[in-house]
Design an enzyme around this catalytic site. Structure first.
Site, PDB file in Angstrom:
ATOM      1  N   CYS A  38      24.321  -5.976   0.202  1.00 27.52           N
ATOM      2  CA  CYS A  38      24.352  -5.389   1.538  1.00 27.52           C
ATOM      3  C   CYS A  38      23.017  -4.763   1.940  1.00 27.52           C
ATOM      4  CB  CYS A  38      25.502  -4.391   1.660  1.00 27.52           C
ATOM      5  SG  CYS A  38      26.109  -4.253   3.359  1.00 27.52           S
ATOM      6  N   GLU A 359      22.542   3.652  12.515  1.00 20.95           N
ATOM      7  CA  GLU A 359      22.696   2.418  13.287  1.00 20.95           C
ATOM      8  C   GLU A 359      23.559   2.686  14.515  1.00 20.95           C
ATOM      9  OE1 GLU A 359      24.279  -0.636  10.820  1.00 20.95           O
ATOM     10  OE2 GLU A 359      22.529  -0.732   9.527  1.00 20.95           O
ATOM     11  N   SER A 385      22.387  -2.129  13.909  1.00 23.25           N
ATOM     12  CA  SER A 385      22.943  -3.087  12.975  1.00 23.25           C
ATOM     13  C   SER A 385      22.320  -4.444  13.257  1.00 23.25           C
ATOM     14  CB  SER A 385      24.458  -3.162  13.164  1.00 23.25           C
ATOM     15  OG  SER A 385      24.964  -4.371  12.675  1.00 23.25           O
TER      16      SER A 385
END
Length: 470
Positions: A38, A359, A385
């Protein structure tokens, strides 16, 4: 996402890098397999491995397969986050939203489009730190298992031959990483992560380097969030080796952990679909995915994913609607208080101000879901994001918390966004900005204890990769 926990996301990158250094050196490990997938984990691990300069290979976990509802392919961001705005607009029901939430993520893996996790996987492979094909191979695939097994064998060879991370992570390799990011139309978060990884090996990458490369290379894929293809499509079309093959004359020939050079990988690659991975002559866009803007409210730069914009939003101007936090901005959107034609300013969300540079996916997804992505722009010293699309500008530097001019913008100031000419500015005179600056004082830090205080006091600007001071 959408709450204070996001303050820990970017700061966790530094913690991960420190942990890689600590564990490796404490146990005198000879080499590393970095199991990652991630957003912040991949760059954090690469930063740590670069810092200690031991042989290492990154095995990214791979993308999730697409979801399905009524035979329609689904992805997490567009079909859940943006669906919240569609529900608020009255376009879909609460029951349909719940169904989308259940169906969009059918199994393990990273989000199905070219969001930050998958962008970083592609960047890692282009950097030479993963075996060929690793980035796009699916989380559930036998191919991923084979790559993982082969990585284990290969890292032993790297240890025997003394091939350490800094022999792979050269300036030319970092240019390859940026090149792949630009040609795929990847996440703006790479403008933080690539310079941060390079910083660990003593290489300085300026923010404008992304723009220089973006102007030279076309966008040859059209993956979500800006397009309609999924990572699984990229995988079946040939993955990163196929994308490198398309750019063979532009790519630097560098050493990789596989033992093959970049050019050798490109020579062996096959492009299986000419629409999913296009030629440079038939590219989706003549420039790469990211543009770097400058102006009186972004003296050190700001970034936008131009590949996720409609053509008529390449130039935009409108009155500012100023918010001091993501929460205040989100409430205004959901209460339908953002008129068309306006420019939302969300400030004090930068590396220091957030802290942690949260984000802004919740407000950007809500704008798209409510049909405002072609009539409202958003500017922030926070970040986005990789799933963000529309006229959303982030990483504004210097950030508001340290006195950047974004702190001086007032409601109804006219803001101009001119992407072709790389300009971002408020139609306000220098003398007026100076007058406002004399009256401005920095707000208190949003946190008063814990590791985020240490982070806020030591983090550098977004245009420097938001790395910590030495």
């Amino acid at each position: 996402m959408g709450h204070k926990g996001m303050s820990y996301s970017l700061s966790s990158r530094e913690l991960i890098a420190d942990l890689i250094e600590t564990v490796t050196n404490a146990h005198c490990l000879d080499g590393l397999i970095l199991l990652t997938n991630c957003d912040k984990i991949t760059p954090g691990m690469l930063m740590g491995a670069a810092r200690i300069d031991v042989p290492a290979i990154a095995v990214t976990g791979g993308p999730m397969i697409s979801g399905r509802r009524n035979m329609k392919k689904l992805s997490l961001v567009r079909d859940t986050f943006e669906a919240v705005g569609r529900t608020q607009k009255g376009e879909i029901s609460e029951d349909e939203l719940e169904s989308l939430e259940k169906e969009a993520c059918p199994g393990p893996g990273s989000c199905q489009g070219l969001y930050t996790a998958n962008t970083m996987a592609c960047v890692t492979e282009a950097l030479g730190m993963s075996l060929p094909g690793c980035a796009a191979s699916l989380a559930i695939s036998a191919e991923k298992e084979r790559i993982a097994y082969e990585s284990g064998e290969r890292v032993v060879e790297l240890v025997r031959k003394g091939v350490t991370t800094r022999k792979i992570m050269t300036r030319e390799a970092f240019d390859n990483a940026i090149l792949i990011d630009m040609t795929l139309g990847g996440s703006t978060n790479t403008c933080l992560h690539i310079p941060a990884i390079a910083h660990e090996v003593g290489i300085d990458i300026e923010l404008d380097r992304f723009d220089e490369i973006s102007r030279k290379v076309p966008q040859i894929t059209n993956l979500r969030p800006g397009g309609e293809h999924f990572m699984e499509d990229l995988f079946y079309a040939g993955g990163i080796p196929a994308a490198i093959k398309r750019l063979d004359d532009s790519i630097n020939d560098c050493a990789t952990v596989s033992g093959y050079s970049t050019k050798e990988i490109a020579k062996q690659a096959i492009v299986y679909d000419d629409d999913i991975i296009r030629t440079k002559e038939n590219a989706y866009n003549k420039e790469g995915g990211i543009a770097v803007l400058h102006g009186n409210i972004a003296l050190d730069g700001a970034v936008i994913k131009q590949s996720a914009l409609s053509g008529d939003m390449m130039f935009f101007k409108g009155p500012a609607k100023v918010f001091g936090s993501e929460e205040d901005a989100m409430k205004a959107i959901m209460d339908k208080k953002i008129p068309k034609g306006s420019v939302m300013i969300i400030r004090y969300e930068g590396p220091r101000g957030g802290p942690g540079m949260r984000e802004m996916l919740s407000p950007t997804a809500a704008l798209v879901g409510m049909g405002l992505d072609n009539s409202v722009a958003l500017i922030t010293d926070g970040r986005f994001s990789g799933g963000t699309r529309g006229p959303c500008i982030g990483h504004v530097s210097p950030e508001a918390m340290v006195g950047g001019a974004l702190a001086l913008v007032e409601d109804d100031d006219e803001i101009v966004i001119d992407i072709p000419n790389r300009k971002l500015y408020a139609v306000v005179s220098d003398s007026e900005l100076d007058s406002r600056r004399e009256k401005w004082t920095a707000p208190p830090l949003a946190v008063t204890s814990g590791c985020l205080v240490r982070y806020a006091k030591n983090v550098t600007s977004a245009d420097k990769g938001a790395v910590l001071k030495e």
